[in-house]
Design an enzyme around this catalytic site. Structure first.
Site: not given
Ligand code: F6R
Length: 598
Positions: A2, A593
């Site tokens: 969020c 994201k």
């Molecule tokens: C796939 C994706 C997720 C992230 C995961 C870890 O495209 O974006 O699998 O890689 O949630 O996120 P970070 O790298 O921000 O720890």
């Protein structure tokens, strides 16, 4: 997950400037959105289960408010519906929340509120009920929020209004990020990230865990959980911290733009070799490496293992944080590398923060220099690729690969590539981007598929893992990555003439002939093969066989750099599968994201 955002001003707030900032946070969750604002001293609440755009049309242009707060939701407790949409209210309390109140069920049975009627299925609503209860007793909103802060568990940030006081807002932060910003025109902002506050920002403050900020009648104060006043050291905002958004290319989608941006970003990262070397010079005395990460960061780490073992000769293990079991091992000689593009992933950050003593020798690799992971690791390297907004990791994945590769070279004591080698790599790398029309045509043959196998060996296995993740998350097609050598041990039973297989053949001289044998084994069972292989491997293949499959030719470059060349076509492929199926590529369903919940 969020996103939360608010503006507190002496003047009327421009709805556009508020909405644009809230949209910047949409990557954190987009199941629903809502706002609360004071209009002539009365609170108004608007909600939508559509995109923020829908709120935009509801907020009239001549809105007269000097205090507004908004929310964009990634549903955890309760489906994406209006009743579960933030802001939540109870009596005089209105709030927007990011995180999870892990003990919300137990708190609902708190004697003070157990008789109350709850309107939503969310964990958030319990905050409004409890704050309201304490407010009736304490008479102070900030003290009531502090009381609630003491009894909630989990990672929580929230903004809270009192319907009776249009000049008061209280913010609370624990574990999940929250920033205070002050604009050049004196307006106060709260935001889940720095990027959403960037316009005309003068300085900012990242709240520490269990801190509260009260803005009351334009006076701002920060408290710790015991209600002791704390000094805030504001950080001057340098506009360079957040890179300007690049102009979108023809297709107008963020993910597409971010895949394309690698054309320029990736060659540039190779030039950061000396900087990386300088920044990690205090890392010494380790004989093994453990890399920890989730999702794409885990997949990149798998290639990191390959690099560290092959190039530097250092035994390396890779863990997802939820599966980390190394604790019984003495770790004097271990270097821990925490991989996370956001630096905010709760699984990864929680493991680190609950065991800081254990992870003393730690290095993080992130794309967000002001993040939880950076604050808690001894050293940190910043990919510095500019914010990645498409939910699917693309440029940050490739960036991670190159950082891991550079580290492997540095740890091996070898020298960086000669600039003539890099120039030659860049030339080949550019060619990959011109393959996109061909890839789109190939995607047209596969976009109705229900399944994929993606097969590869050695450096191509992590790339197969990443491709399967991309296809799953943006094209909603089940895709399984496997070592091509493992198929015969069971999975091959799934194959029939129509089973789509993406085969990645490496040019590793020890395994290439075996990989080719595995390719023929697959072709004997399925007519739907997409092969990615380097030019010199393709030469080894039967000409008639090549006519019967779809083929993407990867230029011959040095083996260690090939993963970058294999990655881009697979990102395009996943993208086109999704586009052909009319899916929401930039914001796939059920995702966000930044995964700030465990
Ligand atoms: C796939 C994706 C997720 C992230 C995961 C870890 O495209 O974006 O699998 O890689 O949630 O996120 P970070 O790298 O921000 O720890």
């Amino acid at each position: 997950m969020c996103g939360i955002f608010s503006i507190y001003s002496k003047r009327d707030i421009k709805p556009n400037s508020f909405i644009n900032s809230l949209k910047e946070l949409e990557y954190r969750g987009y199941d629903s959105a809502g706002v609360a604002f004071f209009e002539e001293d009365n609170i108004k609440i608007l909600k939508t289960t559509l995109k923020i755009k829908d709120l935009e049309s509801k907020l009239k242009n001549n809105l007269k408010t000097s205090l507004i707060m908004g929310h964009t939701r990634w549903a955890t407790h309760g489906s994406p519906s209006i009743k579960n949409c933030h802001p939540h209210e109870y009596k005089n309390i209105v709030l927007v929340h990011n995180g999870i109140v892990e003990n919300y069920d137990e708190l609902k049975r708190h004697k003070a509120i157990q008789q109350n009627k709850f309107k939503s299925d969310t964990d958030t609503e319990v905050l409004a009920h409890l704050i309201s209860y304490y407010l009736e007793r304490e008479g102070s909103l900030v003290k009531s929020v502090a009381r609630v802060g003491e009894i909630i568990k989990g990672s929580n940030s929230f903004l809270c209004l009192d319907k009776k006081d249009p000049k008061l807002i209280v913010a609370y932060k624990n574990k999940t990020p929250l920033y205070l910003g002050i604009k050049n025109n004196g307006e106060f902002l709260f935001s889940s990230d720095l990027n959403a506050m960037k316009n005309d920002l003068n300085n900012y403050y990242f709240l520490n865990d269990e801190e509260l900020i009260e803005i009351n009648n334009h006076r701002i104060r920060c408290f710790n959980s015991k209600m002791k006043i704390k000094k805030m050291t504001m950080v001057p905002y340098a506009s360079s911290v957040v890179k300007k958004k690049k102009k979108l290319e023809a297709e107008g989608l963020i993910t597409y733009d971010e895949i394309n941006s690698q054309k320029f970003l990736i060659p540039k990262i190779f030039n950061t070799f000396d900087t990386i070397k300088k920044e990690i010079k205090t890392i010494k005395n380790f004989s093994e490496i453990v890399i920890i990460g989730c999702g794409s960061s885990f997949n990149a780490s798998m290639l990191g293992k390959h690099y560290f073992e092959q190039i530097s000769g250092i035994p390396t293990a890779v863990y997802r944080p939820s599966e980390f079991v190394f604790f019984k091992k003495k770790n004097r000689n271990t270097l821990y590398i925490f991989m996370s593009q956001s630096g905010e992933t709760a699984d990864t950050c929680d493991l680190l923060e609950t065991n800081t003593g254990y992870f003393k020798n730690s290095l993080s690799i992130v794309n967000q220099s002001d993040s939880r992971l950076v604050r808690n690791t001894r050293l940190s390297l910043n990919l510095d690729l500019g914010i990645e907004k498409g939910v699917a990791a693309t440029k940050t994945f490739t960036g991670q690969l190159i950082y891991l590769y550079s580290l492997a070279i540095i740890f091996s004591g070898k020298k960086n590539k000669k600039s003539s080698d890099l120039t030659s790599f860049n030339k080949h790398y550019m060619k990959i981007f011109s393959l996109q029309n061909k890839i789109k045509d190939i995607a047209k043959k596969f976009h109705k598929s229900k399944n994929f196998f993606i097969l590869g060996r050695n450096y191509n296995y992590p790339i197969a893992l990443e491709a399967s993740l991309k296809i799953k998350e943006i094209a909603y097609i089940h895709a399984e990555a496997s070592l091509s050598s493992e198929m015969k041990h069971g999975p091959i039973a799934l194959l029939d003439k129509n089973f789509p297989i993406i085969f990645l053949i490496s040019n590793n001289q020890d395994s290439v002939l075996k990989e080719i044998t595995n390719l023929y084994e697959a072709k004997s069972r399925s007519n739907r093969i997409l092969l990615l292989a380097t030019s010199n491997v393709i030469q080894k293949l039967d000409k008639n066989f090549l006519k019967e499959i779809s083929l993407i030719e990867i230029p011959n470059v040095e083996e260690d750099l090939l993963p970058n060349l294999f990655t881009v076509p697979l990102q395009y492929f996943a993208y086109h599968l999704a586009k052909l199926n009319n899916l929401s590529v930039d914001q796939p369903r059920n995702l966000a994201k930044v995964v700030t919940v465990v």
